[in-house]
Design an enzyme around this catalytic site. Sequence first.
Site, mmCIF file in Angstrom:
data_model
loop_
_atom_site.group_PDB
_atom_site.id
_atom_site.type_symbol
_atom_site.label_atom_id
_atom_site.label_comp_id
_atom_site.label_asym_id
_atom_site.label_seq_id
_atom_site.Cartn_x
_atom_site.Cartn_y
_atom_site.Cartn_z
ATOM 1 N N CYS A 134 34.109 42.539 25.544
ATOM 2 C CA CYS A 134 33.576 41.221 25.201
ATOM 3 C C CYS A 134 34.351 40.578 24.064
ATOM 4 O O CYS A 134 34.521 39.358 24.015
ATOM 5 C CB CYS A 134 32.103 41.341 24.826
ATOM 6 S SG CYS A 134 31.780 42.519 23.478
ATOM 7 N N HIS A 154 27.697 42.885 20.574
ATOM 8 C CA HIS A 154 28.282 42.056 21.629
ATOM 9 C C HIS A 154 29.012 40.879 20.986
ATOM 10 O O HIS A 154 28.811 40.575 19.806
ATOM 11 C CB HIS A 154 27.179 41.563 22.569
ATOM 12 C CG HIS A 154 27.670 40.855 23.791
ATOM 13 N ND1 HIS A 154 28.687 41.350 24.591
ATOM 14 C CD2 HIS A 154 27.295 39.658 24.360
ATOM 15 C CE1 HIS A 154 28.899 40.514 25.593
ATOM 16 N NE2 HIS A 154 28.080 39.481 25.467
ATOM 17 N N ASN A 185 29.087 33.159 27.455
ATOM 18 C CA ASN A 185 29.101 34.611 27.614
ATOM 19 C C ASN A 185 30.174 35.000 28.630
ATOM 20 O O ASN A 185 30.825 34.143 29.229
ATOM 21 C CB ASN A 185 27.722 35.096 28.057
ATOM 22 C CG ASN A 185 27.458 36.541 27.686
ATOM 23 O OD1 ASN A 185 28.354 37.267 27.268
ATOM 24 N ND2 ASN A 185 26.216 36.977 27.839
#
Length: 346
Positions: free
Chosen positions: A154, A289, A310
């Site tokens: 991520c 994250h 995202n």
Amino acid sequence: MALKHMQIFLFVAIFSSFCFSITLSRPLDNELIMQKRHIEWMTKHGRVYADVKEENNRYVVFKNNVERIEHLNSIPAGRTFKLAVNQFADLTNDEFRSMYTGFKGVSALSSQSQTKMSPFRYQNVSSGALPVSVDWRKKGAVTPIKNQGSCGCCWAFSAVAAIEGATQIKKGKLISLSEQQLVDCDTNDFGCEGGLMDTAFEHIKATGGLTTESNYPYKGEDATCNSKKTNPKATSITGYEDVPVNDEQALMKAVAHQPVSVGIEGGGFDFQFYSSGVFTGECTTYLDHAVTAIGYGESTNGSKYWIIKNSWGTKWGESGYMRIQKDVKDKQGLCGLAMKASYPTI
């Protein structure tokens, strides 16, 4: 008289047996409906299991998740967002967290406290001069939603999205850049095992920039760095700056000028199954994250929110995006989003 009593007894016995059979059939019917839902979900998301045992185990997880989602969605008041049975529905929350996050936030925060704070170019921007709302998608500075898959990179997607935005703002060209180049070639981070946007920015500066996604496409797994594919460079950066810690107002100043990489606690159940609305769900400030803040705004009911991009595909959230509550009481921001934010400079 005895005959009449016998008739009444038989009627009561038959009626009781009928009611008992209905009572037994309801749980069975519910179970069959849930099994049908699981099969339909498997078809929709292309899920194939190794054997019957694994399918049965995953069904139990699926059922538990569905029941919890439906319970939370049924709460009548106080929730400004909805959950949905998405592609992660057969994963426990622990499995989801280990597979789909990957931000090395704890080590980053501890080391940051020992280093000199970086300059912040938007420090003197007047809060009163900031626009009421910003959405970098509408300004053409955001590439389509991407999908990291089960590779915990991520951090790479967050850094790349911020650079894509900065490049478009500076040069007027929106270019989809390569995350795989970072996964393979950035030895200061850990590929699918996690990383940090700041060290990614440092690597990109030191190596001359990033190539395009089409030139070095995403594989979703660690691979050996292909130095030939890293050229030609599509863009470069001069460095990066950190947003002052625990300061949503400072973050707002930065996001008003460009997309910003943000660390966040995104491994919770509510985050896993977020579908729509302004997120106010349960989460901590244990950053695990990374996403990209691409705007902010206010809903018709007065709820202020951040817009985050995202990297879990378009089936998650609002077509891959989330609106998350802004200007909360805790200085760290909801889910810690004001704790570790940074942006590239060009």
